[in-house]
Design an enzyme around this catalytic site. Structure first.
Site, PDB file in Angstrom:
ATOM      1  N   ASP A 262      55.851  19.751  33.799  1.00  0.00           N
ATOM      2  CA  ASP A 262      56.027  18.303  33.950  1.00  0.00           C
ATOM      3  C   ASP A 262      56.249  17.936  35.409  1.00  0.00           C
ATOM      4  OD1 ASP A 262      58.623  19.407  34.141  1.00  0.00           O
ATOM      5  OD2 ASP A 262      59.070  18.871  32.072  1.00  0.00           O
TER       6      ASP A 262
ATOM      7  N   ASN B  69      69.668  17.054  23.991  1.00  0.00           N
ATOM      8  CA  ASN B  69      69.180  16.253  22.870  1.00  0.00           C
ATOM      9  C   ASN B  69      67.985  16.910  22.167  1.00  0.00           C
ATOM     10  OD1 ASN B  69      67.123  15.828  24.701  1.00  0.00           O
ATOM     11  ND2 ASN B  69      67.327  13.588  24.768  1.00  0.00           N
TER      12      ASN B  69
ATOM     13  N   HIS C  50      65.170  18.081  23.632  1.00  0.00           N
ATOM     14  CA  HIS C  50      63.848  17.905  24.228  1.00  0.00           C
ATOM     15  C   HIS C  50      63.375  19.203  24.885  1.00  0.00           C
ATOM     16  CE1 HIS C  50      65.942  16.856  28.170  1.00  0.00           C
ATOM     17  NE2 HIS C  50      64.981  17.656  28.584  1.00  0.00           N
TER      18      HIS C  50
ATOM     19  N   GLU D  26      60.866  13.707  24.694  1.00  0.00           N
ATOM     20  CA  GLU D  26      62.134  13.220  24.173  1.00  0.00           C
ATOM     21  C   GLU D  26      62.086  13.092  22.645  1.00  0.00           C
ATOM     22  OE1 GLU D  26      64.579  13.200  26.028  1.00  0.00           O
ATOM     23  OE2 GLU D  26      64.381  12.051  27.882  1.00  0.00           O
TER      24      GLU D  26
END
Length: 257
Positions: free
Chosen positions: A65, A134, A136, A141
């Site tokens: 990314d 979380n 990801h 996400e």
């Protein structure tokens, strides 16, 4: 899915480096991650290279990314980070270290071009991954399409807060990113996810023992034919089946390739 539990972060790094070095010796295409978790593995790979035990001269790399709007030379761009932390310290050909173009005039086109570049190259042999608190992976996400391609995404406030430690101020963290999609990641031949620390324990439990759901993007590893998760004792602390995972590793039938 193989769950390997190591006593500490150093053990996680060593186990991951062994797997990555084996691929590099075959001139494989490596999918590289940035962030704090892979640093130990990269340091161990640098040590192996300096000891003459591995070369990256025949390998190619694709990053997971990139932040939208950060120039490649920005110290927090992943283009810069991977070179600073790893590839410039070994014999990687810099022209073969690829990342999404965060400065493209049209980031959506840049995402499509990066996806196609991975396909045209023949795919990624082993993809290194971290996991967010979380759930990801890369910058997919919660709510991300389970089979989505490389795309533009907006970071959730939790991820922005987690990443703010790398920037002078929280408001300096870009909120838009280019990221390999969950579908892109799942096309890699081998997925290698690392996690350390108690702060990742809930996410690891959801990844390994929860349902496959868009609310925990990392749970897509459950459907991959070859996924290895390497965690320390703290990150494994909320797994209900820790003893079974240890038993499986101790009694695993060795692979021949």
């Amino acid at each position: 899915m193989d769950i390997l539990i190591r006593p500490d972060a150093e053990g996680v790094a060593a186990a991951a480096a062994d797997i990555l070095a084996d691929y590099a010796r075959r001139g494989a295409t490596l999918g590289l991650a940035t962030g704090s978790t892979p640093l130990g593995a990269y340091q161990e790979l640098i040590r192996l290279y300096e000891a003459g035990e591995v070369s990256f001269a025949d390998s190619t790399a694709f990053l997971l990314d990139e932040y939208v709007g950060l120039a490649p030379e920005h110290e927090q761009s992943y283009h810069h980070t991977i070179r600073h932390e790893f590839t410039s310290h070994v014999d990687f050909d810099d022209s073969r270290v690829h990342s999404p173009d965060g400065t493209a005039a049209d980031p959506w086109v840049a995402a499509q071009e990066y996806e196609q570049a991975i396909i045209d190259h023949g795919g990624i042999d082993v993809q290194l991954l971290g996991i967010g608190t979380n759930g990801h992976i890369a910058f997919n996400e919660p709510g991300a399409a389970l089979n989505g391609p490389t795309h533009v995404d907006t970071l959730q406030p939790q991820t922005i807060a987690d990443n703010s430690r790398f920037f002078d101020r929280p408001e300096d963290v870009p909120i838009h990113v280019l990221t390999q999609g969950l579908g892109t990641i799942q096309r890699a031949g081998h997925l290698l996810l690392l996690a350390t620390g108690e702060g990742k324990a809930d996410a690891i439990a959801a990844l390994a023992e929860g349902p496959l759901t868009t609310m925990c993007p990392a749970s897509v590893l459950q459907s991959h034919p070859r996924a290895t998760v390497i965690v320390d004792e703290a990150a494994a602390s909320k797994l209900h089946h820790r003893d079974y995972h240890r038993f499986v590793e101790e009694n695993k039938l060795p692979r021949k390739n």
